[in-house]
Design a protein around this motif. Sequence first.
Motif, PDB file in Angstrom:
ATOM      1  N   ILE A   6     -13.075 -47.727 -32.583  1.00 10.50           N
ATOM      2  CA  ILE A   6     -13.974 -46.948 -33.417  1.00 10.50           C
ATOM      3  C   ILE A   6     -14.845 -47.917 -34.211  1.00 10.50           C
ATOM      4  O   ILE A   6     -14.426 -49.047 -34.481  1.00 10.50           O
ATOM      5  CB  ILE A   6     -13.229 -45.968 -34.351  1.00 10.50           C
ATOM      6  CG1 ILE A   6     -12.209 -46.697 -35.217  1.00 10.50           C
ATOM      7  CG2 ILE A   6     -12.572 -44.868 -33.552  1.00 10.50           C
ATOM      8  CD1 ILE A   6     -11.510 -45.806 -36.226  1.00 10.50           C
ATOM      9  N   TYR A   7     -16.037 -47.479 -34.537  1.00 11.10           N
ATOM     10  CA  TYR A   7     -16.959 -48.408 -35.204  1.00 11.10           C
ATOM     11  C   TYR A   7     -17.933 -47.653 -36.095  1.00 11.10           C
ATOM     12  O   TYR A   7     -18.170 -46.464 -35.929  1.00 11.10           O
ATOM     13  CB  TYR A   7     -17.734 -49.230 -34.166  1.00 11.10           C
ATOM     14  CG  TYR A   7     -18.685 -48.395 -33.345  1.00 11.10           C
ATOM     15  CD1 TYR A   7     -20.013 -48.227 -33.742  1.00 11.10           C
ATOM     16  CD2 TYR A   7     -18.264 -47.740 -32.194  1.00 11.10           C
ATOM     17  CE1 TYR A   7     -20.888 -47.448 -33.011  1.00 11.10           C
ATOM     18  CE2 TYR A   7     -19.130 -46.952 -31.454  1.00 11.10           C
ATOM     19  CZ  TYR A   7     -20.436 -46.807 -31.871  1.00 11.10           C
ATOM     20  OH  TYR A   7     -21.301 -46.023 -31.147  1.00 11.10           O
ATOM     21  N   LYS A   8     -18.480 -48.418 -37.026  1.00 12.54           N
ATOM     22  CA  LYS A   8     -19.597 -47.946 -37.848  1.00 12.54           C
ATOM     23  C   LYS A   8     -20.627 -49.062 -37.831  1.00 12.54           C
ATOM     24  O   LYS A   8     -20.355 -50.176 -38.267  1.00 12.54           O
ATOM     25  CB  LYS A   8     -19.149 -47.634 -39.271  1.00 12.54           C
ATOM     26  CG  LYS A   8     -20.257 -47.014 -40.094  1.00 12.54           C
ATOM     27  CD  LYS A   8     -19.751 -46.328 -41.315  1.00 12.54           C
ATOM     28  CE  LYS A   8     -20.916 -45.618 -42.006  1.00 12.54           C
ATOM     29  NZ  LYS A   8     -20.459 -44.879 -43.151  1.00 12.54           N
ATOM     30  N   SER A   9     -21.795 -48.757 -37.302  1.00 16.06           N
ATOM     31  CA  SER A   9     -22.818 -49.775 -37.098  1.00 16.06           C
ATOM     32  C   SER A   9     -24.148 -49.296 -37.651  1.00 16.06           C
ATOM     33  O   SER A   9     -24.631 -48.242 -37.259  1.00 16.06           O
ATOM     34  CB  SER A   9     -22.948 -50.067 -35.601  1.00 16.06           C
ATOM     35  OG  SER A   9     -23.861 -51.103 -35.347  1.00 16.06           O
ATOM     36  N   LYS A  10     -24.724 -50.070 -38.557  1.00 20.63           N
ATOM     37  CA  LYS A  10     -26.023 -49.707 -39.119  1.00 20.63           C
ATOM     38  C   LYS A  10     -27.186 -50.228 -38.277  1.00 20.63           C
ATOM     39  O   LYS A  10     -28.209 -49.592 -38.171  1.00 20.63           O
ATOM     40  CB  LYS A  10     -26.155 -50.251 -40.546  1.00 20.63           C
ATOM     41  CG  LYS A  10     -25.319 -49.507 -41.561  1.00 20.63           C
ATOM     42  CD  LYS A  10     -25.640 -49.982 -42.957  1.00 20.63           C
ATOM     43  CE  LYS A  10     -24.902 -49.193 -43.999  1.00 20.63           C
ATOM     44  NZ  LYS A  10     -25.316 -49.540 -45.354  1.00 20.63           N
TER      45      LYS A  10
END
Length: 176
Positions: A6-10
């Motif tokens: 899982i990831y959060k990428s701006k």
Amino acid sequence: MKTIVIYKSKSGFVKKYAEWIAEELSADIFEAKHLSIDKLLNYDTIIYGGGLYAVGINGIKIITKNFSKLKNKNIVVFACGASPFKEEILNEIKNNNFNPQQQNHISLFYMRGGFDYNKLNLIDKVIMQLLKFHLKRKSNLTPAEKGMLSAYTNPVDFTRKKNIEKLIEYVNSIKY
């Protein structure tokens, strides 16, 4: 072993690493905002990736706030930043994001990402303009600071697939 990434990428650098990791491990992959904690409970190994912002890992609260539910899982976190790797920075990231119990259970990796000012949202642009202003006022800039100033007009991408090798090796070494 059932694995999820899982990831959060701006700005795309974390996403690129997450996709490479998921591909190498034949793991499921989800953006963090599209995932509930209940879904994570179906996996043996949880790999979370987030960008670094003042040594804080973007979105890590999905792991830290739910740690009591996840502590029997293998938890691997990778943080992605524009700076070159330094061991003391890794320790600072650990101490800033995880309590001692979490530090003993979570494996942390650092991967160099990049910087693209044009992909930032308005709030991040304002913050980065403050940093730029601060750097321009300094009389003696380090090479890293000069590079940072240059990156405002010339985006930089330090992502390399080889940067995931240690994480992949670690996950593949996990025994049940």
